[in-house]
Design a protein around this motif. Sequence first.
Motif, PDB file in Angstrom:
ATOM      1  N   SER A   1     -12.358  -0.186  -5.928  1.00  0.00           N
ATOM      2  CA  SER A   1     -12.813  -0.138  -4.532  1.00  0.00           C
ATOM      3  C   SER A   1     -13.944   0.861  -4.313  1.00  0.00           C
ATOM      4  CB  SER A   1     -11.636   0.196  -3.619  1.00  0.00           C
ATOM      5  OG  SER A   1     -11.038   1.413  -4.033  1.00  0.00           O
TER       6      SER A   1
ATOM      7  N   SER B   1      -2.542   4.304   2.914  1.00  0.00           N
ATOM      8  CA  SER B   1      -2.516   3.073   2.135  1.00  0.00           C
ATOM      9  C   SER B   1      -1.621   2.015   2.771  1.00  0.00           C
ATOM     10  CB  SER B   1      -2.024   3.340   0.701  1.00  0.00           C
ATOM     11  OG  SER B   1      -2.941   4.147   0.013  1.00  0.00           O
TER      12      SER B   1
ATOM     13  N   THR C   1      -4.333  -4.647  -8.982  1.00  0.00           N
ATOM     14  CA  THR C   1      -4.483  -3.424  -8.196  1.00  0.00           C
ATOM     15  C   THR C   1      -5.863  -3.323  -7.571  1.00  0.00           C
ATOM     16  OG1 THR C   1      -5.220  -2.116 -10.094  1.00  0.00           O
ATOM     17  CG2 THR C   1      -2.845  -2.149  -9.620  1.00  0.00           C
ATOM     18  N   ILE C   2      -5.891  -2.645  -6.432  1.00  0.00           N
ATOM     19  CA  ILE C   2      -7.171  -2.283  -5.798  1.00  0.00           C
ATOM     20  C   ILE C   2      -7.107  -0.772  -5.653  1.00  0.00           C
ATOM     21  CG2 ILE C   2      -8.589  -2.432  -3.724  1.00  0.00           C
ATOM     22  CD1 ILE C   2      -7.601  -5.311  -3.361  1.00  0.00           C
ATOM     23  N   THR C   3      -7.923  -0.074  -6.418  1.00  0.00           N
ATOM     24  CA  THR C   3      -7.869   1.376  -6.447  1.00  0.00           C
ATOM     25  C   THR C   3      -9.170   1.900  -7.033  1.00  0.00           C
ATOM     26  OG1 THR C   3      -6.571   3.289  -7.203  1.00  0.00           O
ATOM     27  CG2 THR C   3      -6.767   1.442  -8.731  1.00  0.00           C
TER      28      THR C   3
ATOM     29  N   PHE D   1      -2.924  -1.138   4.157  1.00  0.00           N
ATOM     30  CA  PHE D   1      -3.331  -2.184   3.212  1.00  0.00           C
ATOM     31  C   PHE D   1      -2.524  -3.463   3.431  1.00  0.00           C
ATOM     32  CE2 PHE D   1      -5.395  -3.261  -0.769  1.00  0.00           C
ATOM     33  CZ  PHE D   1      -4.504  -4.059  -1.478  1.00  0.00           C
TER      34      PHE D   1
ATOM     35  N   GLY E   1      -2.421  -1.670  -3.421  1.00  0.00           N
ATOM     36  CA  GLY E   1      -3.666  -1.004  -3.056  1.00  0.00           C
ATOM     37  C   GLY E   1      -3.432   0.463  -2.746  1.00  0.00           C
TER      38      GLY E   1
ATOM     39  N   GLY F   1       0.856  -1.180   0.000  1.00  0.00           N
ATOM     40  CA  GLY F   1       0.000   0.000   0.000  1.00  0.00           C
ATOM     41  C   GLY F   1       0.884   1.218   0.000  1.00  0.00           C
TER      42      GLY F   1
ATOM     43  N   LEU G   1      -9.775  -5.597  -0.307  1.00  0.00           N
ATOM     44  CA  LEU G   1      -8.654  -6.526  -0.195  1.00  0.00           C
ATOM     45  C   LEU G   1      -9.108  -7.825   0.468  1.00  0.00           C
ATOM     46  CD1 LEU G   1      -5.662  -7.351  -0.256  1.00  0.00           C
ATOM     47  CD2 LEU G   1      -5.356  -6.050   1.861  1.00  0.00           C
TER      48      LEU G   1
ATOM     49  N   GLN H   1     -10.794   0.274   0.755  1.00  0.00           N
ATOM     50  CA  GLN H   1      -9.605  -0.418   0.267  1.00  0.00           C
ATOM     51  C   GLN H   1      -9.405  -1.724   1.035  1.00  0.00           C
ATOM     52  OE1 GLN H   1      -8.722   1.291  -2.885  1.00  0.00           O
ATOM     53  NE2 GLN H   1      -6.790   0.457  -2.122  1.00  0.00           N
TER      54      GLN H   1
END
Lengths: 253, 250
Positions: free
Chosen positions: B173, B52, B140-142, B55, B115, B47, B203, B199
Motif C-alpha cells: 500500500s 485498520s 495481505t495489503i500492508t 479496512f 489489511g 483489519g 483495498l 490502505q
Amino acid sequence: MSKEISGYKEGIKNLLDLIAGEEEAIQQAADVIARAVKDDKMVHVIGPGGHSNMAVEEVLWRAGGLLMWNAILDAGTNLIHGAKRSNLIERTPGYAISVLDAYRVGQQPGEVMIIVNAYGINPMTIDTAEECRRRGVTTIAVTSSSFAKLVPAGHKARHPSGKNLYEIVDIYIDNHLPEGDAIVTVEGMDTKTGSTSTFCNCFAMNCISIETVKRMLELGITPPVIMSANMPGGDEHNKAIEDKYIGRIKHLM
Amino acid sequence: MKGYYEYLSCLLELVTAVRDTQGPAIEEAADLIAEAIGKGHMVHFWGPGGHSSLFAEDVLYREGELALINPILDPDISLANGALKEINYYERIPEIGRAVMRSNDIKPGDIMVIGSAYGVNPVCIEGAMESKRMGATLVTITSPYFSDALDNDNTKHSNGKSLYELADININSQVPYDDLTLEMEGFPQKYGPVGTILQLLTLKALTTTVITKLIKAGGEVPVWRNALEQGGPEFNERYMNQIWPVAKAL
C-alpha cells in the motif's frame, strides 16, 4: 446477617416461590417451545430494555441450559454502550421493528418469541410483542402487572398506545415484580434499595428451561442441554449440539 | 506551507505509486479471489488493529462492493469500544487474534484478506497465522516500508514477523515510514498521516479488479445496491439470505 439483608433474602425467596407457583403458564410455555424445537422452528428470546438483556444473556450458551435459544442481544439497549443512552433507545417507538428485521424474526411460520421485560411498558417492548403477532410469531412474556398499574397513561416511559405487555401476548408468565422493583427500606432513606427484577427474570427463564427439558423428553426429542466448557469433557459433549445451531444463532459463535 | 496542498500532493504521489507498481500483485490476488468465489469459497476481510478496523468496515454492506463476503469486525479490535485500550493494550495480546479467527466460519479454500498499514501488531500476526492454520489462503495489503523500518520489539509479535512475510500474496500500500508526511521547522512532531487512506484505496483497487474480472467472466456478480434508493434494501435481500449468518457484522 443484618435485618436489611435478611429482609431482602426473605423478599427474594417469597418472589421465587410466587414465580415457581406459575406452574400452568410455565408448562404451557414449555409445551409451545418444545413443539417448536421438535418442528425445527426458531425460538427467539429478547429482553427489550437495559437490564432485561441480562435474562437473555443468562440463557445464552449456559452450562445446564438449552442451546437452541436464539438470543437477541441488541447493542442499542445494552447497558455497556451507555446506561442512560439505553433508556432513550428503549423509549423509541418503531425501534423494535428494526431489531426484529435485523435478526430476521418471523421469516418462517411457527416461530416463537420469549419477551422478557419485568416492567412491560416501554415502547420497544410493546412494539416487539405487536410486531411478532403481526408476523405470526407466538409470543410468551415474562413480565408482571405491577408497573402497568403504577405508571399512568401518557407517561414518557410508556408506548404511545399505553398498552401493557402482559395483556398483548399469547402466554403470560407472571414474574411478580414488586412495585418499584426494590424491596428494602433502610432507616433514614425514603428511596428503597435491594433490586429484584433480574432475580425474577432469570429465575423465570431457568424455570421455563427446566420444564421445557421435561416436555421435550415427553415428546421424544433429546433436549439440547450443554455442559460447562470448563468441565473436563465439556467441549466434546457440546460439539454435536453446537454444530447443529452454530449457523443459526447469531450470538453463539 | 499551507498544509492541505502539501498533504494532498504527497498523497497523490503515493496513490500513483500504488497504481503504477502494484498492478501485477493486484491482478494476481484478484484472480485468486475470483477463482475462490467461482468455486463457492468465502472471502473474508479483516483489519486487525486500531485504525485498520476501518479496512473491513469499508467493504461491509457498501453499494458497489461484493455482497457475498465476510468483513470481520471485532469489538476488542476496534476503536469503537475504547481507542487507548485497543491500541496500547488489546492489539498486543496475540490470543485475541486467534479468538477473532476462531469465532468466524473460516474453511479450507477460503481467502483471508488482511489489511494493516504497519503490519506488526501481535493480534494481526497471530490472527494471520491462525487463518492459514484454518486452511485459508492469505492475501495481505500492508506496507513493508513501515514494518521493516519499525525497530521496537515491544510492539511486535514474539516471533518478530511482519504481515507481508506471512502472505501468499502481498499488495504494497506504499505507506511510508512513519506514516506522517508533513513537518514544520521548530515543531517536534511530524503530522499528516496517510496510512488509513492508502490502505482503503488499495483495498478498493483490489475489489474493483475482482468485480471487473467477474463481470468479464459472465454470469451473476453479487454486488450490493444502494440501500438509500428505492428498491435498494429489497434487492439486497436476495444476498442477505445467502450470506447470513456467516457475515456476522451484517
